[in-house]
Scaffold this motif. Sequence first.
Motif, short mmCIF file in Angstrom:
data_model
loop_
_atom_site.label_atom_id
_atom_site.label_comp_id
_atom_site.label_asym_id
_atom_site.label_seq_id
_atom_site.Cartn_x
_atom_site.Cartn_y
_atom_site.Cartn_z
N GLN A 33 0.81 -1.22 0.00
CA GLN A 33 0.00 0.00 0.00
C GLN A 33 0.85 1.27 0.00
O GLN A 33 0.43 2.28 -0.52
CB GLN A 33 -0.96 0.02 1.19
N PHE A 158 -3.39 4.78 4.53
CA PHE A 158 -4.58 5.27 3.82
C PHE A 158 -4.44 6.76 3.52
O PHE A 158 -4.63 7.20 2.39
CB PHE A 158 -5.83 5.04 4.68
N ASP A 159 -4.09 7.54 4.53
CA ASP A 159 -3.97 8.98 4.34
C ASP A 159 -3.11 9.56 5.47
O ASP A 159 -3.57 9.72 6.59
CB ASP A 159 -5.36 9.63 4.33
N ARG A 209 -4.58 -8.25 -2.04
CA ARG A 209 -5.17 -6.98 -2.49
C ARG A 209 -6.19 -7.22 -3.60
O ARG A 209 -7.20 -6.53 -3.70
CB ARG A 209 -4.06 -6.04 -2.95
N GLY A 213 -11.73 -6.59 -0.06
CA GLY A 213 -12.37 -5.29 -0.19
C GLY A 213 -12.02 -4.34 0.94
O GLY A 213 -12.29 -3.15 0.87
N LEU B 86 -6.12 10.94 0.24
CA LEU B 86 -6.22 9.50 0.46
C LEU B 86 -5.56 8.71 -0.67
O LEU B 86 -5.47 9.19 -1.80
CB LEU B 86 -7.69 9.06 0.60
N THR B 89 -5.77 3.56 -4.03
CA THR B 89 -5.66 2.11 -4.24
C THR B 89 -5.87 1.35 -2.93
O THR B 89 -5.83 0.13 -2.91
CB THR B 89 -4.27 1.72 -4.79
N PHE B 90 -6.07 2.08 -1.85
CA PHE B 90 -6.22 1.44 -0.54
C PHE B 90 -7.60 0.78 -0.45
O PHE B 90 -8.62 1.42 -0.71
CB PHE B 90 -6.08 2.50 0.55
N PRO B 91 -7.67 -0.52 -0.11
CA PRO B 91 -8.98 -1.18 -0.05
C PRO B 91 -9.77 -0.72 1.17
O PRO B 91 -9.40 -1.05 2.29
CB PRO B 91 -8.63 -2.66 0.04
N ALA B 92 -10.82 0.06 0.94
CA ALA B 92 -11.56 0.61 2.07
C ALA B 92 -13.01 0.84 1.68
O ALA B 92 -13.33 1.00 0.50
CB ALA B 92 -10.94 1.93 2.52
N LEU B 93 -13.86 0.86 2.67
CA LEU B 93 -15.27 1.14 2.48
C LEU B 93 -15.60 2.48 3.12
O LEU B 93 -14.96 2.86 4.11
CB LEU B 93 -16.13 0.05 3.13
N GLU B 96 -15.83 2.44 6.78
CA GLU B 96 -14.56 2.40 7.52
C GLU B 96 -13.98 3.80 7.69
O GLU B 96 -13.51 4.16 8.77
CB GLU B 96 -13.57 1.50 6.78
N LEU B 97 -14.02 4.57 6.59
CA LEU B 97 -13.49 5.94 6.68
C LEU B 97 -14.28 6.75 7.71
O LEU B 97 -13.69 7.45 8.54
CB LEU B 97 -13.55 6.61 5.30
N LEU B 135 -14.60 2.56 -1.62
CA LEU B 135 -14.36 4.00 -1.46
C LEU B 135 -13.79 4.62 -2.74
O LEU B 135 -14.13 5.73 -3.11
CB LEU B 135 -13.41 4.23 -0.29
N ASN B 136 -12.93 3.86 -3.40
CA ASN B 136 -12.26 4.43 -4.58
C ASN B 136 -13.16 4.48 -5.82
O ASN B 136 -12.75 4.93 -6.87
CB ASN B 136 -10.95 3.71 -4.88
#
Lengths: 271, 251
Positions: A33, A158-159, A209, A213, B86, B89-93, B96-97, B135-136
């Motif tokens: 990541q 993530f950020d 990855r 999800g 952000l 490519t980060f797997p997120a929903l 979650e954020l 999310l993406n």
Amino acid sequence: MIDVFLQTFMLRAMLAGILVGFMSSYFGVFIVQRRMSFMGSGLAHAAFGGVALGILLNTEPLWIAIPFTILASIGITLLRDKTKLGSDTSIGILFAISVALGIIFLSLKRSYTADAFAYLFGSILSVQTSDLYVTLILSVITMLSFFGFWSRWAYTSFDRELAGTDRIKVTRDDYILNTLLAITIVVSVKLVGIILVAAFLVIPAASARLVAGTFFRMTIISIILGVISSIIGLIASYIFDLPSGATIILVQAAIFFISILIRRITIRESL
Amino acid sequence: MNDIAIELKNLSVNFARYSALDNLTLSIPKGTFVSIVGPNGAGKTTLLKVILGLIKPNHGTITILGKQIDELSAFDLGYVPQIKTLDRTFPALPIELVSTGLNAKWPGRLKKHDKNIVIDTLERVGAGNLAKRPLNKLSGGELQRVYLARALIRKPKILILDEPATGIDWIGEKDIHKIIDEYKSEFNATVIMVTHDWESAYHHADFVLLLNKVAVCFDKPEDAFSEDYLSQTFGHVGHKHEMLFSGSRHD
Ligand SMILES: Nc1ncnc2c1ncn2[C@@H]1O[C@H](COP(=O)(O)OP(=O)(O)OP(=O)(O)O)[C@@H](O)[C@H]1O
Ligand SMILES: [Mg+2]
């Protein structure tokens, strides 16, 4: 007699393989990541410098390689933060210095350097009890990092800036991650070799990855794939008398292509 | 002193030799809505980041809710960033954020209780249908709503919004301003909003800060949006401000 030898050595290799597979695939998710796979490669080559120094000094290379590689990881992170250079440039520079030092150390030794080759390509024969202890301790630390550090490293991946607004000490956490990564790489090198270590770190996470999800699922799947591919790879390398590192990598690669297929099928179904 | 949310004294920020904020002194009373208006590069985002503790000022002091920035809890401030940094490519929903707003950490498995609060909040900003999309895959405006939910869910005493209506459709923009106004009155929160939309600044804010490296003016909208102050902030404005504010103030 030979049986017992085989069994204990195989047991040792298997245990080392499982633990190293676990740690690499766990840290691998952050490497994937954060686009740090070049860092993995750079640290593996730093480990080469450390190993060469250990061989030159006639001590167990591990004890030199670990601090050497940690220093390299701190150096890379410092160079990245304190200069405007991208991390790929910092890694490239330290990479070259470490390999150059390693070559000079080995040339000073002048005697048979079979040891060095074991490190380049990896060998289960070279796994010692001391490696096993270090690997075991590191595995415990890695498991503990799951509570606490995982969610902060994940957030920062993530950020970075958003994590900063939530008072996460992103820079300090980076140093901790990179230090653990450095030690993981050193202990992985004996099994899979300097050349293949970066791939070993990245392939299970990349496969995960493709099918996960959420980052949590990605982490769990990556660990499962990392451990399974180490076990299958080691058994296959034993049965067919093949080099352990290369065999594990090929098993990982097979899993990676299966993941691509699974992803294609699930995407088609969800349409 | 107790009714001051944010107090800045002689605040300056330099990037290398470039001055982004110059000697800002400002007191923002609790429970007020402040709009920050100024040209691109005026230092608006920089000022918000100083308040958030992301940028250390070169000079001056900041006191927030009577505390130094390091003593402040992450939960006192809610933030909607202007530029979404952000990793796409980060797997997120989205759930979650938004949950990071609740717990200030990245979730492993979300607890049922937290999940319900998150979904309620997403519904409140008109994004209930987005909860479980990757999310993406969200559009700019959809993502903006998710970030707003993330900021609101922690019920911060100070809400910091950097151009929150950017990318939101016309109806949605009214929605968002309504949500922000409601939140402010429900929790007596302090709202600080950067905007390029003078009209919304005029209608929603109690105070307007006209900023261009220096604070040109900090006053009620009627007084801040005077031709004099505007031309000091933006250089020469092409049109008379009366043309822009033909509507009347809300409430
Ligand atoms: N990290 C940084 N390093 C160097 N310069 C910076 C940095 N961040 C901002 N700046 C500069 O400071 C100035 C103010 O930036 P800022 O983002 O605060 O502007 P802004 O008022 O938010 O503008 P916009 O309306 O475009 O969002 C700009 O000229 C910008 O180039
Ligand atoms: Mg800005």
